[in-house]
Design an enzyme around this catalytic site. Sequence first.
Site, mmCIF file in Angstrom:
data_model
loop_
_atom_site.group_PDB
_atom_site.id
_atom_site.type_symbol
_atom_site.label_atom_id
_atom_site.label_comp_id
_atom_site.label_asym_id
_atom_site.label_seq_id
_atom_site.Cartn_x
_atom_site.Cartn_y
_atom_site.Cartn_z
ATOM 1 N N GLU A 1 24.238 45.373 50.236
ATOM 2 C CA GLU A 1 23.644 45.741 51.515
ATOM 3 C C GLU A 1 22.115 45.788 51.448
ATOM 4 O O GLU A 1 21.442 45.325 52.357
ATOM 5 C CB GLU A 1 24.194 47.115 51.953
ATOM 6 C CG GLU A 1 23.719 47.608 53.306
ATOM 7 C CD GLU A 1 24.263 46.786 54.466
ATOM 8 O OE1 GLU A 1 25.139 45.932 54.244
ATOM 9 O OE2 GLU A 1 23.784 46.992 55.599
ATOM 10 N N ASP A 2 21.598 46.330 50.375
ATOM 11 C CA ASP A 2 20.158 46.651 50.366
ATOM 12 C C ASP A 2 19.295 45.794 49.436
ATOM 13 O O ASP A 2 18.085 45.973 49.391
ATOM 14 C CB ASP A 2 19.955 48.127 49.960
ATOM 15 C CG ASP A 2 20.515 49.070 51.014
ATOM 16 O OD1 ASP A 2 20.623 48.642 52.168
ATOM 17 O OD2 ASP A 2 20.846 50.212 50.667
#
Length: 746
Positions: free
Chosen positions: A89-90
């Site tokens: 996600e990051d």
Amino acid sequence: MDTQNQKNNTVDPDALFEELVRKIRENTHNMDLGRIRAAYEMARMAHSGQKRKDGSPYVTHCIAAADISVDIGLDEESIIAALLHDVIEDTSLTHDDIAKQFGTAVADIVEGVTKLTRVQYTSKEDEQAENLRKMLLAMSKDIRVILIKIADRLHNMRTMAYQSPDKQKSKSLETMEIYAPIAHRLGMQRAKWELEDLSLQYLDPEGYKEITDNLTRRMPELERFMDSMKAKIQTRLEAEGVQCTIYCRIKHVYSIYRKMFAQKLDINGIFDLCAFRVIVDSIPDCYNVLGIIHDMFKPVPGRFKDYISTPKPNMYQSVHTTVIGSEGIPFEVQIRTWEMHYTAEYGVAAHWKYKMGASANTALRDGDETTFAWVRRLLESQQESDASDFFYNMKVDMFADEVFVFSPKGDVINLPAGATPIDFAYNIHSDIGNRMVGAKVNGRIVTYDYVLQNGDIVEIRTSKSAPGPSRDWLNTAKSNSARTKIKQWFKKERREENIIRGRAMLEDELRHNGLTLDDVSDDAVCSPMLKRFSFTCMDDMFAAIGYGGLTATRACNRLRDELKNQEPKRKTALDKVSEAAGRRESHAPKKEGKAVHGILVEGLSNCLVKFSRCCTPVPGDDIMGFITRGQGVSIHRRDCVNCQQLLSNPENNGRWVEVSWAGKITESYLTTIMISAKDRNGMVMDVATVLNSLNAKVHSLSARTTGLNFGVVSVTLEVKDAAELKYITNKLSSIPGVNNVTRNGM
Ligand code: MN
């Protein structure tokens, strides 16, 4: 010395990680610490430079999630996945990057957690919250995904103080409505309690404070009480020769809060704030201890519960009783075995905890089937009413036969796995399905055969002029209900149209074979054919040809063969067949259909004909036929505005038929004309007088003003043909003050 600064900026992730390693070593000897260390390195590199809201390096959150996973008792792959849970996600790392180093199982878990993270919530009704919980469970094909998500949420809630008030509220609500109940479902009492208390802190800060302040104030007293009760019980049980461990605690804040609400009490009215837990080695010991406790203290009637013989749906087992202590203060005692204790604390996760102790990685190597079979076995023996609910949720997870998607409004729609936008549309409403002209998933246009994924946001575009479903939707739709609705549509909405089209196709095919519909309409010829296909009448057969269920060629061949079988009786028709074979390429004479209402429809006889009300054609007008849904062929004037509009829409291609007026017309026709005139006294009277003098058969006459000094007289009358109408309009035009006379539909 700036202590605040020191606290925030000197958090050393490496030291935190070493603590985690120490904890893992203490818990088990079966984990590959090298792999866990490598996962930490990957996370540390990937998140380098990223900071949490409190200023600490982002990777500390990953370590914390892994730490909670260790507490919960998860396995090595889970701990690795927990360390990496935010990298997809990051950071720029992908599923493949993780898979390459740690295997697909770990990568799949991380991807699963990422998907859950991406699910967006809006404020929900109860029922919707329930569906959301189901969706999350369904999305977590591997149950470890949801367990890591809970660990992630737990750490985020623990550090929620650094977020904005808005975020605190919304995350807390989500935690209270979605994650705490899931933790409860999975039997993870410890995580559930903590999630609830942390959420309450932000959802009702005052209520939370009232309780904690009160508990703090009474703590010395409560502790004295608990110590003395514990000592009493301990002494007595030892005297009775029972091996046991006794824990006591103050009940968690949210459970006190709920009790205050349910019983409309203030905190001082809540007496049983303390709970004791007696943990023993065997089930007989549980009941033995219960007898001893009841012998020592007076039990509160109605508070005894046996969750050993009847476990809770989330596998929880214990014996509960509430008794009155020495100072008249009630307290609850829970009696359970160690095995029950672990299950109560860690729920589903306790499974790994046991297995981990026993044999290294085999715990999960024996596959999810075993895991789920184990859960299922436990659940199948449940008897409580809400057991089915939990079982249902787990089933969703286990068999993955359902998919949960969002409507644009945020409602969760439950469909069978493999469902497409067509299923979604018909699930919302038949009309939405029938009028569907396109679909979007997560903002992108998709084809109708797109397979919906859990958490997709699905949007259906509809149009009133949608052509309706097509036959291949029946194959694309996965749900029976959608298929049923599509079939209904074909049967109802299109039957007339299909009959007309099918009949035209068959007549055409027959004509190529030198036959007419009349030749094969004889019962002896067509009834074997109808029986063969289970049609109840010729119209059924036409309809089937019309929508493509049966080809015209096949029907024609069958009918021709049947006709041959009837040879002795049907010489003339057969002659025609052989004749036709000889001149197949030459021009077959065009078969004139029978006129209906003076209208001949090309290639069709006896079909339903209707004069459109928008242009009310009369003989002599240039006309066209439009195949309507359900009302046969509608006859328009070629210059009618509606007709022009229908013509310009490409969706109507194929719905036009050539029509003409029959040579001899005996009927008269209703048509409407509009007389625009000056609004003067006696105008309507003059119009009526002229019509009367012409012997016109007037059906209705109405007048209205259209503006300053102008009006329109609308007349519906019966005429034989366009010539008669022309004569009448000429006469009307010559009335003083009349500007023009027009026909409707112009
Ligand atoms: Mn996270």
